[in-house]
Scaffold this motif. Sequence first.
Motif, PDB file in Angstrom:
ATOM      1  N   ALA A   1       1.195  -1.143   0.277  1.00  9.11           N
ATOM      2  CA  ALA A   1       0.213   0.109  -0.149  1.00  9.11           C
ATOM      3  C   ALA A   1       0.475   1.065  -0.348  1.00  9.11           C
ATOM      4  N   ALA A   2       2.068   1.022   0.983  1.00 19.08           N
ATOM      5  CA  ALA A   2       3.094   2.360   0.718  1.00 19.08           C
ATOM      6  C   ALA A   2       3.326   2.630  -0.988  1.00 19.08           C
ATOM      7  N   VAL A   3       3.912   1.316  -1.051  1.00 12.24           N
ATOM      8  CA  VAL A   3       4.485   1.636  -2.773  1.00 12.24           C
ATOM      9  C   VAL A   3       3.222   2.124  -3.179  1.00 12.24           C
ATOM     10  N   VAL A   4       1.953   1.488  -3.325  1.00 11.70           N
ATOM     11  CA  VAL A   4       1.198   2.567  -4.691  1.00 11.70           C
ATOM     12  C   VAL A   4       1.363   4.148  -4.387  1.00 11.70           C
ATOM     13  N   TYR A   5       1.395   4.066  -2.424  1.00 11.68           N
ATOM     14  CA  TYR A   5       0.761   5.465  -2.340  1.00 11.68           C
ATOM     15  C   TYR A   5       1.818   7.005  -2.682  1.00 11.68           C
ATOM     16  N   LYS A   6       2.861   5.924  -2.618  1.00 11.23           N
ATOM     17  CA  LYS A   6       3.825   6.982  -3.270  1.00 11.23           C
ATOM     18  C   LYS A   6       4.083   6.493  -5.083  1.00 11.23           C
ATOM     19  N   PHE A   7       3.976   5.662  -5.706  1.00  9.14           N
ATOM     20  CA  PHE A   7       4.111   5.786  -6.918  1.00  9.14           C
ATOM     21  C   PHE A   7       3.222   5.275  -7.569  1.00  9.14           C
ATOM     22  N   GLY A   8       1.572   5.302  -7.113  1.00  2.84           N
ATOM     23  CA  GLY A   8       0.304   5.585  -8.081  1.00  2.84           C
ATOM     24  C   GLY A   8       0.273   3.877  -9.150  1.00  2.84           C
ATOM     25  N   LEU A   9      -0.347   3.717  -9.237  1.00  2.00           N
ATOM     26  CA  LEU A   9      -0.726   2.898 -10.196  1.00  2.00           C
ATOM     27  C   LEU A   9       0.024   2.512 -11.485  1.00  2.00           C
ATOM     28  N   THR A  10       1.207   2.529 -11.231  1.00  6.28           N
ATOM     29  CA  THR A  10       2.522   2.611 -12.885  1.00  6.28           C
ATOM     30  C   THR A  10       2.973   1.840 -12.170  1.00  6.28           C
ATOM     31  N   LEU A  11       3.766   1.252 -13.999  1.00  5.32           N
ATOM     32  CA  LEU A  11       4.961   0.159 -13.688  1.00  5.32           C
ATOM     33  C   LEU A  11       5.697   0.274 -12.516  1.00  5.32           C
ATOM     34  N   THR A  12       6.294   1.750 -12.379  1.00  3.20           N
ATOM     35  CA  THR A  12       7.309   2.090 -10.912  1.00  3.20           C
ATOM     36  C   THR A  12       6.617   1.105  -9.984  1.00  3.20           C
ATOM     37  N   ALA A  13       4.908   1.635  -9.327  1.00  2.00           N
ATOM     38  CA  ALA A  13       4.794   0.983  -7.786  1.00  2.00           C
ATOM     39  C   ALA A  13       5.250  -0.683  -8.516  1.00  2.00           C
ATOM     40  N   LEU A  14       4.855  -1.395  -9.410  1.00  2.00           N
ATOM     41  CA  LEU A  14       5.264  -3.436  -9.589  1.00  2.00           C
ATOM     42  C   LEU A  14       6.504  -3.167  -9.475  1.00  2.00           C
ATOM     43  N   TYR A  15       7.480  -2.591  -9.745  1.00  2.00           N
ATOM     44  CA  TYR A  15       8.855  -2.586 -10.345  1.00  2.00           C
ATOM     45  C   TYR A  15       9.343  -2.159  -7.946  1.00  2.00           C
ATOM     46  N   TYR A  16       8.617  -1.650  -7.676  1.00  2.00           N
ATOM     47  CA  TYR A  16       9.921  -1.877  -6.692  1.00  2.00           C
ATOM     48  C   TYR A  16       8.568  -2.673  -5.780  1.00  2.00           C
ATOM     49  N   ALA A  17       7.407  -2.820  -6.018  1.00  2.00           N
ATOM     50  CA  ALA A  17       6.505  -3.913  -4.808  1.00  2.00           C
ATOM     51  C   ALA A  17       7.209  -5.243  -5.332  1.00  2.00           C
ATOM     52  N   VAL A  18       7.786  -6.070  -6.149  1.00  2.00           N
ATOM     53  CA  VAL A  18       8.727  -6.827  -6.870  1.00  2.00           C
ATOM     54  C   VAL A  18       9.878  -7.076  -5.679  1.00  2.00           C
TER      55      VAL A  18
END
Length: 254
Positions: A85-102
Amino acid sequence: MIIIAAFITGLVIGSFLNVCIYRIPEGKSIVYPPSHCPNCGERIKWYDNIPVISYLFLKGKCRNCGSPISIQYPLVELLTGFLTAAVVYKFGLTLTALYYAVFIWSLIVISLIDIKTMLVPVKLCYFTMLFGILLSPFIPQITFKDSVLGASFGAGIILFIIETYYVITGKEGMGYGDANIMAVVGAFLGWKNILVTLFFASLVGAVIGIVLMATKGKNFKSALPFGPFISIGAVIALFFGNQLINWYLGGIVK
């Protein structure tokens, strides 16, 4: 609603991460067989595999044999949920969020395996590092060059520390697995944030070490896995590293 959805998704991912944490050190497949009780072997029903809720409903015990279920399972699910949730909050629904979530999901698995076995899953580190490097050209926050340099610098600085400590003391200090973790961190965060990660990893590790010596009778020779501290430092660097670097460099200029 997006953040709540990210949290719920993180809970589900956390359930899968628990499978990885349990099976990877034993060399088992992470996809087959389906989840089952490690004590009685009974396959876990879908309604007993709902993250956190099932653990609370079953009062932390297997429905079939009554053996206790480790508190690790809901804690990993909650941790994964909050960080996703914190990653999505910071980067939004983007490829970047998925990248850092992984990136974060991998660190959770690596850290828990390190805590449980005092060993670092090298293959997982290697493939996560490759993922970070190969996708870096599509991520605005890091360049391909910075990713490669970060992975090299991350591994190199740990290897330098290990060899220097051995030359001075004649003993091994950090494990070589920590170099693999730092290579992963560098691939995703770049070489500058390697320094931020190491600073906070050392700080948190020192505090935890002092607490253990005061409460558990540990001494300076007691072995502690450093991987979890690297992961904590990396998460701090992910969310605040660039701001801290700019603040520090700004302070030097002034």
